[in-house]
Design an enzyme around this catalytic site. Structure first.
Site, PDB file in Angstrom:
ATOM      1  N   GLU A   1       0.756  -1.236   0.011  1.00  0.00           N
ATOM      2  CA  GLU A   1       0.006  -0.123   0.012  1.00  0.00           C
ATOM      3  C   GLU A   1       0.837   1.250  -0.088  1.00  0.00           C
ATOM      4  O   GLU A   1       0.505   2.330   0.489  1.00  0.00           O
ATOM      5  CB  GLU A   1      -0.946  -0.156   1.267  1.00  0.00           C
ATOM      6  CG  GLU A   1      -1.763  -1.153   1.444  1.00  0.00           C
ATOM      7  CD  GLU A   1      -2.684  -1.406   0.017  1.00  0.00           C
ATOM      8  OE1 GLU A   1      -2.878  -0.768  -0.710  1.00  0.00           O
ATOM      9  OE2 GLU A   1      -2.891  -2.822  -0.184  1.00  0.00           O
ATOM     10  N   GLY A   2       2.024   1.261  -0.671  1.00  0.00           N
ATOM     11  CA  GLY A   2       2.919   2.327  -0.618  1.00  0.00           C
ATOM     12  C   GLY A   2       3.967   1.982   0.455  1.00  0.00           C
ATOM     13  O   GLY A   2       3.680   2.200   1.482  1.00  0.00           O
TER      14      GLY A   2
END
Length: 571
Positions: free
Chosen positions: A430-431
């Site tokens: 998610e980054g």
């Protein structure tokens, strides 16, 4: 040792730290009363303790596997998913029109964290579905909502997000998956995606993929990306399952941890998909799901930290080793100062990370309830901090848990190492946390630092009010906030983005450190002379001072990072 859901800790945070009463005062969340909130936390605690926690070890020892094109999940996971679905836990924050409870994200975040503590491998499944539900609620057509949302909310179907490709990780704009218009309201989606959590399984009857792809002729980069809903089985109009779609699992990843979570390489071969949102509006739609997931992943880190801490504490209370320096000690390693240092650090950072995450969730809820742009800005600003600090805390606490166990922590049978292996990826997906930090100092400071300044004003105001009751705690929090304000103004003034990015990670951590001090101070004010004041005193005296060194790094610039050439680094 058995997991114990920290229901009382969540209730204390709601009542005394994150301002949950303000949320209940809104029309949207008026039904989230004290009684309802406590009942939900209690029932979720029972689910996690009695049903999900026993699956933790089974998922590690008996990983998900791919057999003749079918993904088989770990023993007990199907029953665990059924308990989650039947309890309505997937749709806690979902729209009641489609079967959801419409409860605050703040409460949902607490429940998700408990599930992460109990069995992170399984908790990934409802988290992915929750993100997809939110994306569809905001961006899908009414027809898609009517067909898919009831099934996803009930847990009959599950959701995934498909962004990453072998050549396109954080650089999503480099994707090559294409979507060709079939001329009948559908698209033919072709391409391969990797790292797809719960990409296929045997716990629910259908898997619905949100897939980023490019329509031929669309611009290069992120501007030309669209989002498509591609189900494993194409549903009929009445929600029953029709033909198998052109979606298949190529393989399952062999991972450091999270063995019970099937992480798939997915192949789409002219698979039938439906556009979600507008053409070339895929990133805006996907960011709805990603922002939901970023807060959720921060909670995953905190959840694993809680479980690792409980595991280490139980071991410390029974392990006898060495001579105690205390006259009236326990006779266990709990008496040793360094073990106490580790356990106190674990507990204090869990509290700080949990309070930051719930503060972020509160801001999201208040923005939804009031449409106030200041709440929206605060939620956006806190999201990368909640994600990065929550997962960094999970990794650090799990590692300290191994250390508390000593040599036995390196032995798999104790279970301490599994927490460390499972949580490690949360700082990546998610980054990555580096990407979160760059987002904080770039996009989240496009307002010139206004959102940060409003938060710093709030912290200083609390510290000033606390001076009369707890001056030795209030003063260091106030001083740290002033230092952080100066560096925030410096960061926002930098025109060279490389300079900002060079200091982004220490800046984010320093902000989390100071905010953690603020939230600990609020807890101490509400529990003067009690255990929470004692914990706040440890955090503010021992951990908060780290902010000074971090902020020095944040302002160091980028020159030294590039002082060595690639050849120099290799030498």
């Amino acid at each position: 040792m058995p997991y114990h859901a920290p229901v009382d800790d969540y209730a204390f945070l709601f009542d005394h730290v994150v301002g949950y009463a303000g949320l209940r005062a809104t029309d949207r969340f008026a039904e989230a009363t004290d009684d309802v909130t406590r009942a939900i936390l209690t029932e979720a605690g029972k689910l996690t303790e009695e049903v999900l926690a026993p699956l933790q070890r089974a998922g590690d020892l008996h990983p998900a596997r791919l057999e003749n094109g079918v993904v088989r999940t770990s023993p007990g996971f199907a029953e665990g998913w059924a308990a989650i679905a039947e309890g309505g836990w997937v749709g806690m924050a979902a729209d009641p029109e489609y079967g959801g409870m419409g409860l605050p994200m703040t409460l949902t975040s607490a429940v998700n964290e408990m599930m992460s503590s109990a069995c992170l491998s399984l908790q990934l499944a409802p988290l992915m579905s929750q993100g997809q539900i939110e994306a569809l609620e905001h961006h899908a057509s009414d027809a898609i909502k009517a067909l898919y949302l009831p099934k996803l909310t009930a847990g009959d179907w599950t959701g995934t997000m498909n962004l990453t490709e072998p050549q396109a990780g954080s650089d999503v704009g480099a994707l090559s998956t294409k979507a060709e218009n079939n001329g009948n309201g559908t698209f033919a989606v072709t391409g391969q995606k990797i790292y797809i959590s719960w990409g296929d399984h045997d716990v629910a009857e259908n898997v619905c993929h949100l897939v980023l792809a490019r329509i031929p002729g669309a611009p290069a980069g992120t501007k030309g990306i669209s989002l498509f809903l591609v189900p494993k089985f194409i549903p009929n109009a009445d929600g029953t399952l029709g033909a198998r779609n052109g979606v298949n699992v190529v393989s399952l990843e062999h991972k450091l941890g999270l063995h019970g979570s099937p992480t798939a390489v997915m192949q789409f071969d002219a698979a039938t998909g439906w556009l979600v949102g507008s053409e070339e509006g895929g990133m805006a739609a996907m960011f709805t799901m990603m922002n939901n997931a970023r807060l959720g992943v921060g909670g995953q880190g905190i959840g694993v930290a809680e479980a690792a801490y409980q595991h280490a504490l139980a071991y410390a209370l029974e392990r006898k080793q060495g001579r105690s320096t205390l006259e009236a000690g326990t006779g266990t390693i709990m008496d040793h100062a360094d073990v106490r240092r580790m356990l106190m650090t674990m507990k204090a950072d869990i509290f700080a990370a949990r309070a930051i995450a719930l503060s972020c969730a509160m801001a999201i809820d208040m923005e939804h309830a009031t449409s106030d742009t200041d709440w929206r800005a605060r939620a956006a600003f806190l999201t990368p901090i909640a994600k990065a600090f929550g997962t960094d805390t999970g990794i650090a606490v799990a590692e300290m848990g191994v250390q508390v166990h000593g040599g036995m922590g390196f032995i798999e049978e104790t279970g301490a190492a599994q927490f460390s292996r499972d949580v490690r990826v949360t700082a990546i997906y998610e980054g990555t946390n580096g990407v979160q930090a760059m987002d904080l100092v770039a996009r989240k400071m496009m307002d010139g630092g206004d959102a940060a300044a409003r938060l710093l004003d709030e912290i200083e105001s609390c510290a000033e009010e606390a001076r009369a009751a707890l001056p030795d705690l209030a003063e260091p929090v106030w001083q740290a906030t002033e230092t952080l304000r100066e560096v925030t103004e410096w960061m926002a003034a930098q025109q060279d983005m490389t300079t900002r990015f060079a200091g982004a990670v220490p800046y984010l951590r320093a902000f989390a450190r100071v905010m953690g001090g603020y939230l600990h101070l609020k807890a101490a004010l509400a529990d003067q002379g009690g255990k929470r004041e004692a914990l706040a005193r440890f955090y503010i005296k021992r951990l908060l001072p780290e902010h000074a060194g971090l902020l020095a790094q944040a302002q160091a610039g980028a020159e030294d990072l590039y002082a060595l050439s690639a050849d120099d680094l290799a030498a």
